[in-house]
Design a protein around this motif. Structure first.
Motif, PDB file in Angstrom:
ATOM      1  N   SER A 141     -25.892  26.484  33.133  1.00  0.00           N
ATOM      2  CA  SER A 141     -25.822  25.132  32.924  1.00  0.00           C
ATOM      3  C   SER A 141     -25.609  24.561  31.715  1.00  0.00           C
ATOM      4  O   SER A 141     -24.844  23.419  31.277  1.00  0.00           O
ATOM      5  CB  SER A 141     -27.152  24.475  33.462  1.00  0.00           C
ATOM      6  OG  SER A 141     -28.488  25.237  32.892  1.00  0.00           O
ATOM      7  N   THR A 199     -22.063  22.757  29.971  1.00  0.00           N
ATOM      8  CA  THR A 199     -22.504  21.529  29.981  1.00  0.00           C
ATOM      9  C   THR A 199     -21.776  20.898  28.500  1.00  0.00           C
ATOM     10  O   THR A 199     -20.928  19.977  28.061  1.00  0.00           O
ATOM     11  CB  THR A 199     -23.960  21.023  29.815  1.00  0.00           C
ATOM     12  OG1 THR A 199     -24.657  21.252  30.777  1.00  0.00           O
ATOM     13  CG2 THR A 199     -24.135  19.743  29.024  1.00  0.00           C
ATOM     14  N   HIS A 227     -19.849  15.215  26.925  1.00  0.00           N
ATOM     15  CA  HIS A 227     -21.421  15.690  27.077  1.00  0.00           C
ATOM     16  C   HIS A 227     -21.940  14.646  26.073  1.00  0.00           C
ATOM     17  O   HIS A 227     -21.467  14.502  25.108  1.00  0.00           O
ATOM     18  CB  HIS A 227     -21.467  17.311  27.049  1.00  0.00           C
ATOM     19  CG  HIS A 227     -21.113  17.837  25.464  1.00  0.00           C
ATOM     20  ND1 HIS A 227     -22.325  17.890  24.939  1.00  0.00           N
ATOM     21  CD2 HIS A 227     -20.159  18.401  25.162  1.00  0.00           C
ATOM     22  CE1 HIS A 227     -21.960  18.546  23.736  1.00  0.00           C
ATOM     23  NE2 HIS A 227     -20.619  18.728  23.653  1.00  0.00           N
ATOM     24  N   GLY A 243     -30.869  21.928  33.019  1.00  0.00           N
ATOM     25  CA  GLY A 243     -30.386  21.140  32.428  1.00  0.00           C
ATOM     26  C   GLY A 243     -31.332  20.054  31.849  1.00  0.00           C
ATOM     27  O   GLY A 243     -31.142  19.417  30.706  1.00  0.00           O
TER      28      GLY A 243
END
Length: 437
Positions: free
Chosen positions: A157, A161, A167, A357
């Motif tokens: 994750s 990301t 992001h 996350g």
């Protein structure tokens, strides 16, 4: 010696470790108490953040529920059962069963952690059925242990990301290609070191006596009432293969089209794939609905506990507790040790906020600027957080719930082994990070 230690420690943990729901509630109370200490003048803010955050993971909870139920329904298809039986039959001894479970689950975790939840649980269950000399709690621990490899996997994750344009930390650290994170030589070295040494550690822990073999769960069988209406139009619709196969094909066309258009593997696409393939292989809608219903009893702990952890993460952020932990460790680190302290910090925060996350959202905005001030590559900071997050998954029951739900065990049955394995993972990763990053 390790065998004796593991045996005694496992029995101790089994005796005193409460249910995972009790742990979730205890964690909730703990962060509230610490939050009140941090901000005694704003108690209502903590209650509000908990209540608002409680519902943040509803979509994720439903994704996990569908992942388990569609995966278990797919596993009940006769052809899939035969494949699993053939694979499980290759393990003739208990040690072979432990190693096979670990390696199959590791391969699945590397591809996608959501896929691994189902694959690991099912292979452990199938091997447990066929190898009565294998200690089933340790077999399940073997299926769960590769969660520590997720940080270096294709669905990492944090790694994915920071590689995604736009992001939330792009202005601070830029877009970091996966060649600098999950495909970095240091990441690969740590991954291989864990992959090789963990099975050895598991075999050394394996009990020689007091073996608990797999016991099928007791299921309530519904009595089918035979009557003349079975040949009615309604019954024929339920049992026709046309509707099930057609619906499955619709879903498979969607999945194939998404991959052609470069969609990444995620929970939604896995769920549609499992659902569609299950419909095709079960053929009739009635048979699939029956398999889905039988799978439903396994998912109640997830529905109950996931919202509590969402609330905990919200309180960690609003109280400033997470910020204090991160800043405290960062303040004593040097350029050479920053990744180690980041790793330890991530491991600690993950116990309270078990979500890669969510943890990156808490830790990234604080850890990355601190690392940049010391001249630390933000890609290394990101991977240190990812490894720390994965490390303490072994002692945080949150991610074990799906696997335990499938195999019918309690968290206390495997946690003794997982805690010992986490010690090895922590020591080995810490030492390697000093040299490979």
């Amino acid at each position: 010696m390790l065998n004796r230690i593991a045996n005694r420690f496992s029995k101790l943990v089994e005796r005193y470790l409460p249910d995972a729901f009790v742990i979730a509630v205890f964690m909730t109370i703990l962060v509230f108490v610490l939050g009140f200490i941090m901000k005694p003048s704003e108690p209502i803010k903590l209650f509000k953040s908990f209540g608002d955050g409680f519902w943040v993971y509803l979509a994720f909870t439903m994704q996990m529920v569908l992942l388990l139920m569609t995966g278990m329904a797919l596993a009940s298809v006769p052809v899939v059962q035969r494949i699993l039986e053939a694979l499980a039959s290759k393990a003739k001894t208990a040690n072979q069963a432990y190693i096979m479970t670990f390696l199959v689950s590791s391969a699945a975790y590397y591809i996608n952690w959501g896929l691994a939840v189902v694959v690991g649980a099912i292979i452990a269950r199938e091997l447990g059925k066929r190898n009565k000399h294998a200690h089933f709690p340790l077999l399940v621990a073997c299926a769960y242990t590769p969660t520590v490899l997720f940080a270096a996997g294709l669905s990492s994750s944090i790694g994915l990301t920071v590689a995604t344009k736009g992001h939330f930390l792009e202005e601070i650290m830029g877009v970091i290609p996966t060649s600098n994170t999950i495909f970095h030589s240091g990441t690969i070295i740590i991954f291989l070191a864990l992959l090789i040494t963990l099975p050895i550690f598991i075999i050394l822990m394996a009990p020689k006596q007091g073996i608990i073999s797999y016991t099928p769960p007791i299921q309530n069988k519904e009595i089918e009432v035979k009557n003349e209406s079975r040949s009615s139009p309604a019954e024929r619709l339920e049992n026709t293969s046309f509707l099930g196969i057609l619906t499955g094909i619709i879903g498979m066309v969607y999945v194939i089209n998404e991959f052609i258009n470069d969609r990444d593997l995620d929970l939604n696409i896995i769920n549609i794939f499992f659902l569609s393939l299950g419909l095709i292989l079960h053929k009739s809608l009635g048979q699939y609905a029956k398999a889905f219903k039988e799978a439903g009893t396994a998912i109640s702990p997830i529905i109950l506990q996931f919202p509590f952890y969402a609330g905990i993460i919200a309180v960690l952020g609003s109280s400033g507790l997470a910020e204090s932990i991160i800043n405290g460790m960062a303040s004593v680190a040097s350029k050479e040790t920053f990744d180690i302290f980041t790793y330890w910090t991530a491991g600690l925060v993950n116990i309270l906020a078990p979500s890669g996350g969510g943890q990156w959202a808490l830790q990234g905005p604080l850890q990355v600027p601190a690392g940049l001030q010391l001249g630390v590559d933000p890609a290394i900071t990101a991977m240190a957080v990812a490894w720390g997050d994965a490390w303490t998954n072994l002692i945080q029951p949150f991610w074990a719930l799906p696997i335990l739900s499938v195999v019918g065990l309690h968290i206390r049955h495997i946690m003794g082994y997982c805690i010992l394995l986490s010690v090895w993972v922590g020591v080995l990763t810490t030492v390697l990070m000093l040299f490979v990053y």
